[in-house]
Design a protein around this motif. Structure first.
Motif, short mmCIF file in Angstrom:
data_model
loop_
_atom_site.label_atom_id
_atom_site.label_comp_id
_atom_site.label_asym_id
_atom_site.label_seq_id
_atom_site.Cartn_x
_atom_site.Cartn_y
_atom_site.Cartn_z
N GLY A 73 59.11 -1.35 83.20
CA GLY A 73 58.07 -2.30 82.62
C GLY A 73 58.85 -3.07 81.53
O GLY A 73 58.74 -4.37 81.49
N ILE A 74 59.39 -2.16 80.69
CA ILE A 74 60.15 -2.97 79.57
C ILE A 74 61.33 -3.48 79.88
O ILE A 74 61.58 -4.87 79.38
CB ILE A 74 60.71 -1.74 78.66
CG1 ILE A 74 59.36 -1.22 77.84
CG2 ILE A 74 61.67 -2.31 77.42
CD1 ILE A 74 59.71 -0.02 76.90
N VAL A 75 62.08 -3.20 80.87
CA VAL A 75 63.21 -3.87 81.43
C VAL A 75 62.84 -5.21 82.13
O VAL A 75 63.39 -6.33 82.06
CB VAL A 75 64.04 -3.08 82.63
CG1 VAL A 75 65.00 -3.85 83.32
CG2 VAL A 75 64.63 -1.93 81.77
N ALA A 76 61.86 -5.24 82.92
CA ALA A 76 61.29 -6.24 83.63
C ALA A 76 60.91 -7.42 82.30
O ALA A 76 60.93 -8.46 82.51
CB ALA A 76 60.29 -6.17 84.64
N GLY A 77 60.10 -7.01 81.46
CA GLY A 77 59.53 -7.80 80.72
C GLY A 77 60.62 -8.47 79.75
O GLY A 77 60.53 -9.66 79.47
N LYS A 78 61.70 -7.69 79.30
CA LYS A 78 62.69 -8.18 78.59
C LYS A 78 63.42 -9.31 79.35
O LYS A 78 64.06 -10.02 78.69
CB LYS A 78 63.43 -7.05 78.01
CG LYS A 78 62.80 -6.09 76.87
CD LYS A 78 62.30 -7.07 75.82
CE LYS A 78 61.63 -6.22 74.81
NZ LYS A 78 61.42 -6.74 73.38
N GLY A 94 69.34 -1.85 85.50
CA GLY A 94 68.38 -1.46 84.53
C GLY A 94 67.45 -0.55 85.40
O GLY A 94 67.01 0.54 85.27
N ILE A 95 66.70 -1.47 86.39
CA ILE A 95 65.53 -0.90 86.83
C ILE A 95 66.05 0.33 87.91
O ILE A 95 65.25 1.49 87.85
CB ILE A 95 64.77 -1.93 87.98
CG1 ILE A 95 64.07 -2.81 86.90
CG2 ILE A 95 64.04 -1.19 88.93
CD1 ILE A 95 63.56 -3.77 87.81
N ALA A 96 67.32 0.07 88.54
CA ALA A 96 67.75 1.30 89.36
C ALA A 96 68.04 2.53 88.46
O ALA A 96 67.95 3.68 89.07
CB ALA A 96 69.17 0.66 90.03
N LEU A 97 68.83 2.34 87.51
CA LEU A 97 68.84 3.63 86.52
C LEU A 97 67.65 4.26 86.02
O LEU A 97 67.56 5.58 86.05
CB LEU A 97 69.73 3.11 85.34
CG LEU A 97 71.40 2.84 85.80
CD1 LEU A 97 71.71 2.28 84.40
CD2 LEU A 97 72.13 3.75 86.33
N SER A 98 66.59 3.68 85.89
CA SER A 98 65.17 4.17 85.32
C SER A 98 64.72 4.83 86.64
O SER A 98 64.03 5.74 86.35
CB SER A 98 64.25 2.97 84.87
OG SER A 98 64.94 2.50 83.85
N GLU A 99 64.85 4.18 87.77
CA GLU A 99 64.15 4.77 88.87
C GLU A 99 64.99 5.98 89.37
O GLU A 99 64.48 7.15 90.01
CB GLU A 99 64.11 3.80 90.01
CG GLU A 99 63.11 2.53 89.92
CD GLU A 99 61.60 3.40 89.87
OE1 GLU A 99 61.51 4.32 90.76
OE2 GLU A 99 60.96 2.64 89.16
N ALA A 100 66.20 6.24 88.96
CA ALA A 100 67.04 7.45 89.27
C ALA A 100 66.34 8.68 88.65
O ALA A 100 66.34 9.61 89.25
CB ALA A 100 68.46 7.30 88.87
N LEU A 101 65.62 8.43 87.55
CA LEU A 101 64.94 9.49 86.60
C LEU A 101 63.84 9.71 87.54
O LEU A 101 63.34 11.01 87.46
CB LEU A 101 64.41 9.06 85.18
CG LEU A 101 65.74 8.64 84.45
CD1 LEU A 101 65.16 8.12 83.09
CD2 LEU A 101 66.43 9.92 84.00
N ALA A 102 63.08 8.86 88.06
CA ALA A 102 61.67 9.37 88.93
C ALA A 102 62.20 10.07 90.16
O ALA A 102 61.53 10.95 90.51
CB ALA A 102 61.11 8.04 89.39
#
Length: 85
Positions: free
Chosen positions: A40-45, A67-75
């Motif tokens: 959410g933060i990445v998309a908003g920024k 950035g989204i791909a790296l965040s989703e790797a955590l999920a």
């Protein structure tokens, strides 16, 4: 002896073990909170950046997807850990 004291005494005598039924789902739910907030933060920024400088939309969009791909790797790591343990 009061009812509460008797219940606490009974609970102290019995050993309770949890067999892990459903705790993986709870763990994954908790693990998905961080990446959800991060995406959410990445998309908003990224939207803010494109609004400020529309000519850089392509570069900002590419960086946003990274950035989204790296965040989703955590999920994904969270769901794998939930299946393992």
């Amino acid at each position: 002896m009061s009812y509460i004291a008797q219940t606490l005494a009974d609970a102290a005598e019995t050993k309770t073990t949890f067999e892990g039924s459903g705790f993986g789902a709870i763990g994954y739910g908790l693990a998905a909170i961080g990446p959800g907030i991060g995406v959410g933060i990445v998309a908003g920024k990224a939207i803010e950046g494109i609004a400020r400088q529309p000519e850089l939309a392509g570069q900002i969009r590419t960086t946003m997807f990274l950035g989204i791909a790296l965040s989703e790797a955590l999920a994904l790591i969270g769901i794998v850990v939930g299946f393992i343990f």
